[in-house]
Design a protein around this motif. Structure first.
Motif: not given
Ligand code: F6R
Length: 369
Positions: A104-106, A109, A245
């Motif tokens: 997960s980048q953030s 999530t 996107e």
């Protein structure tokens, strides 16, 4: 703060050499062994792992799909990749011998966090691969390998994707080393090849004008297909996701071997098809198979845009456009072949006048279910 770039996305695409370099930095001890000090899980537990399950969403899940090929090859540990929101709602077989890896980048999530909690409740150890210091997912994991990509501002993930792959490769190589698989001796060779990757990404970026020109010429496309095999398959999925996107173009990625099982019916005169071609120096007949896939779609009128290694002349007769990437071992290729696809989506969206950094309906981190 965009450093003269027209968007954060373009800036972040251009930061990928250093994002990968930072993620790989300082990993070898004086004997040439790979160190992963942050992996604070008992070595006896890591040696006993009999299954790896990657949980993630979106682009992070595609990074997991790439990593699966490498981890299974290097470690001989069965590795599954599952969308976190699917994992949560079935009854997954997870126990003390399962290593769950959350990408997960953030680090925020919600679905991925819930998957992490679910896995730990079943006794699994969880390692997260995350770009945000002190965020929730790493705090709730047993260990974290941080990607050092720097803050990612654009909604569409780019440098985090490459850094996630690099970090997951470190994990895979470390486990191979620890478990003494037949691959362990090659760890150093792969690490050496990995060190070369940032400069190779830079050379792909240096040729960006060609890709941008192509994107502008294709800005009226209504649908774009992406084909790949092996690690090129998740790259195809990622290329399609970027285009959906930010450019709002219908795009689909397929495993090239699936063509005959359905998707080839979509191909008609003028259909743009990107094909990610594996190295001709790789094992098996993978390269030849993909070249014949290019031929098959071209024969049905597709406009073929081929991403191939420098020196790979076999693709030329069937390619309307060839985008070159430097030679690299097969498993490392996604760190290069993804870059033109990111540039393509970014430039195409920009040429349509869309807000590349803030695409409609999307948020940078999905903290609701
Ligand atoms: C795509 C994109 C999303 C994220 C997904 C997971 O460009 O950005 O698909 O990859 O929402 O986000 P993280 O990695 O923060 O868990």
């Amino acid at each position: 703060e965009k450093d003269g770039y027209s968007s954060f996305m373009l800036k972040e695409i251009n930061e990928q050499p250093s994002a990968v370099e930072q993620t790989l930095m300082g990993r070898l001890d004086q004997h040439g062994n790979l160190m992963l000090d942050e992996l604070r899980i008992d070595e006896s537990i890591l040696r006993a792992v009999d299954k790896i399950v990657v949980v993630a969403c979106g682009t992070a899940a595609y990074a997991g799909q790439v990593a699966k090929y490498a981890i299974e090859h290097w470690c001989r540990i069965p590795t599954e990749v599952e969308l976190a929101h699917e994992f949560r709602y079935r009854d997954p077989i997870v126990n003390e011998k399962t290593l769950v890896v959350a990408f997960s980048q953030s680090g925020e999530t919600m679905d991925t966090l819930m998957a992490v909690r679910h896995a730990r409740e079943q006794g699994a150890k969880v390692v997260s691969i995350c770009n945000t210091n002190g965020s929730t997912i790493p705090r709730e994991s047993d260990a974290v390998i941080y990607t050092h990509a720097g803050p990612e501002i654009a909604v569409a993930s780019t440098k985090a994707f490459l850094s996630q792959i690099a970090a997951a490769y470190l994990l895979g190589l470390y486990l191979a080393q620890l478990r003494g698989t037949k691959f362990a001796d090659e760890v150093r060779d792969v690490l050496r090849e990995l060190q070369e990757v940032p400069a190779k990404i830079q050379s792909v970026l240096d040729a960006a004008d060609e890709v941008k020109d192509l994107a502008r010429r294709m800005s009226t496309a209504e649908s774009v297909l992406f084909l790949g095999r092996h690690v090129g398959y998740p790259v195809a999925l990622e290329g399609a996701l970027k285009l959906k996107e930010i450019a709002y173009i219908h795009a689909e990625g397929f495993a090239a071997g699936e063509l005959k099982h359905g998707p080839i019916a979509l191909v008609e005169e003028g259909q743009p098809v990107f094909v990610i071609v594996p190295s001709p120096r790789g094992r098996d007949s993978l390269h030849a198979k993909v070249v014949s896939n290019i031929q098959e779609v071209r024969a049905r009128g597709a406009i073929t845009i081929v991403i191939a290694e420098e020196g790979d002349d076999a693709v030329v007769p069937y390619a309307n456009e060839v985008i070159r990437v430097p030679q690299t071992p097969v498993l490392l290729a996604p760190l290069l072949t993804t870059v033109p696809l990111q540039l393509f989506a970014c430039e195409l969206a920009d040429s349509k006048g869309y807000d590349v950094d803030q695409p409609r309906n999307l948020a940078k981190s999905v903290t609701v279910e």
